[in-house]
Design an enzyme around this catalytic site. Structure first.
Site, PDB file in Angstrom:
ATOM      1  N   CYS A  16       0.856  -1.184   0.000  1.00  0.00           N
ATOM      2  CA  CYS A  16       0.000   0.000   0.000  1.00  0.00           C
ATOM      3  C   CYS A  16       0.893   1.234   0.000  1.00  0.00           C
ATOM      4  O   CYS A  16       1.892   1.276   0.724  1.00  0.00           O
ATOM      5  CB  CYS A  16      -0.891  -0.001   1.241  1.00  0.00           C
ATOM      6  SG  CYS A  16      -1.975   1.433   1.359  1.00  0.00           S
ATOM      7  N   HIS A  43      -9.150  -3.785  -1.698  1.00  0.00           N
ATOM      8  CA  HIS A  43      -8.122  -3.007  -0.991  1.00  0.00           C
ATOM      9  C   HIS A  43      -8.460  -1.513  -1.042  1.00  0.00           C
ATOM     10  O   HIS A  43      -8.434  -0.828  -0.021  1.00  0.00           O
ATOM     11  CB  HIS A  43      -6.752  -3.283  -1.622  1.00  0.00           C
ATOM     12  CG  HIS A  43      -5.636  -2.479  -1.041  1.00  0.00           C
ATOM     13  ND1 HIS A  43      -4.591  -3.035  -0.344  1.00  0.00           N
ATOM     14  CD2 HIS A  43      -5.395  -1.128  -1.061  1.00  0.00           C
ATOM     15  CE1 HIS A  43      -3.781  -2.067   0.066  1.00  0.00           C
ATOM     16  NE2 HIS A  43      -4.233  -0.900  -0.373  1.00  0.00           N
ATOM     17  N   GLU A  44      -8.778  -1.024  -2.257  1.00  0.00           N
ATOM     18  CA  GLU A  44      -9.051   0.418  -2.401  1.00  0.00           C
ATOM     19  C   GLU A  44     -10.301   0.817  -1.627  1.00  0.00           C
ATOM     20  O   GLU A  44     -10.317   1.861  -0.962  1.00  0.00           O
ATOM     21  CB  GLU A  44      -9.193   0.796  -3.873  1.00  0.00           C
ATOM     22  CG  GLU A  44      -7.958   0.591  -4.725  1.00  0.00           C
ATOM     23  CD  GLU A  44      -6.685   1.099  -4.097  1.00  0.00           C
ATOM     24  OE1 GLU A  44      -6.712   2.112  -3.360  1.00  0.00           O
ATOM     25  OE2 GLU A  44      -5.635   0.470  -4.316  1.00  0.00           O
ATOM     26  N   HIS A  89     -10.037   1.519   2.030  1.00  0.00           N
ATOM     27  CA  HIS A  89      -9.550   2.843   2.419  1.00  0.00           C
ATOM     28  C   HIS A  89     -10.708   3.797   2.716  1.00  0.00           C
ATOM     29  O   HIS A  89     -10.570   4.723   3.523  1.00  0.00           O
ATOM     30  CB  HIS A  89      -8.692   3.447   1.304  1.00  0.00           C
ATOM     31  CG  HIS A  89      -7.268   2.935   1.259  1.00  0.00           C
ATOM     32  ND1 HIS A  89      -6.355   3.190   2.258  1.00  0.00           N
ATOM     33  CD2 HIS A  89      -6.613   2.222   0.325  1.00  0.00           C
ATOM     34  CE1 HIS A  89      -5.186   2.636   1.931  1.00  0.00           C
ATOM     35  NE2 HIS A  89      -5.318   2.033   0.764  1.00  0.00           N
TER      36      HIS A  89
HETATM   37 NI    NI Z   1      -3.652   1.138  -0.105  1.00  0.00          NI
END
Ligand code: NI
Length: 177
Positions: free
Chosen positions: A100, A142-143, A146
């Site tokens: 990341c 993953h995105e 966030h």
């Molecule tokens: Ni990330």
């Protein structure tokens, strides 16, 4: 257009739940900055909160021309995804290595749903509705994490599988989400 500073883990802004986008007309400048920043850092994806913007906007994409870290991965379409919703296709999960841009130099083994449906809007407000699996599904999860203040180390099941990339994978080039 500008390359923005990416916030690093420890910054409280990365732990916030981001706000839905209500006005798409204001997104262009943000998206140019996000794309410039992702390209400059050789990222596979970037979420708005990583540059300090508390909105539910992510970008991702890995061209066919090879992501060296995932030599077998299918290309991931260059995508702007606003107000995303993820629905797992089933309960199957798999583990793979992730990095990341907000956790530079590190990588870890992270469980993700193997196949998902994701829905949201592009930068013009048009509907996106796709099914994805494998690396594509992993990047989207993953995105979108966030946007809920979740960083991948929080999902690692065994911290024995978390470490410095150049120690774990001495010959591997870097590409982070
Ligand atoms: Ni990330």
């Amino acid at each position: 257009m500008a390359i923005r500073q990416v916030l690093r883990m420890g910054d409280a802004r990365l732990l916030q739940v981001s706000e839905p986008v209500a006005d798409f007309s204001g997104l262009q400048e943000l998206l140019v900055d996000m794309k410039d920043t992702m390209k400059a850092l050789n990222g596979a994806g970037l979420a708005a909160p990583q540059i300090g913007v508390n909105l539910r906007v992510v970008i991702f994409g890995v061209p066919e021309m090879r992501n060296p870290r995932y030599p077998d991965a299918e290309p991931v379409p260059e995508t702007v995804l606003v107000n995303p919703v993820i629905t797992p296709m089933n309960s199957e999960m798999n583990e793979d290595w992730e990095g990341c841009l907000s956790v530079p130099g590190m990588c870890g083994l992270v469980p993700r749903y193997s196949a998902i449906r994701y829905q949201g809007y592009d930068e013009y407000g048009s509907l996106i509705d796709r099914v994805a699996s494998g690396f594509h599904a992993r990047v989207v999860q993953h995105e979108c994490d966030h946007l809920d203040g979740m960083l991948y180390p929080m999902r690692i099941r065994d911290l024995g599988n978390f470490g410095f990339r150049d120690v774990l994978f001495p010959n591997s080039p870097v590409q982070d989400e």
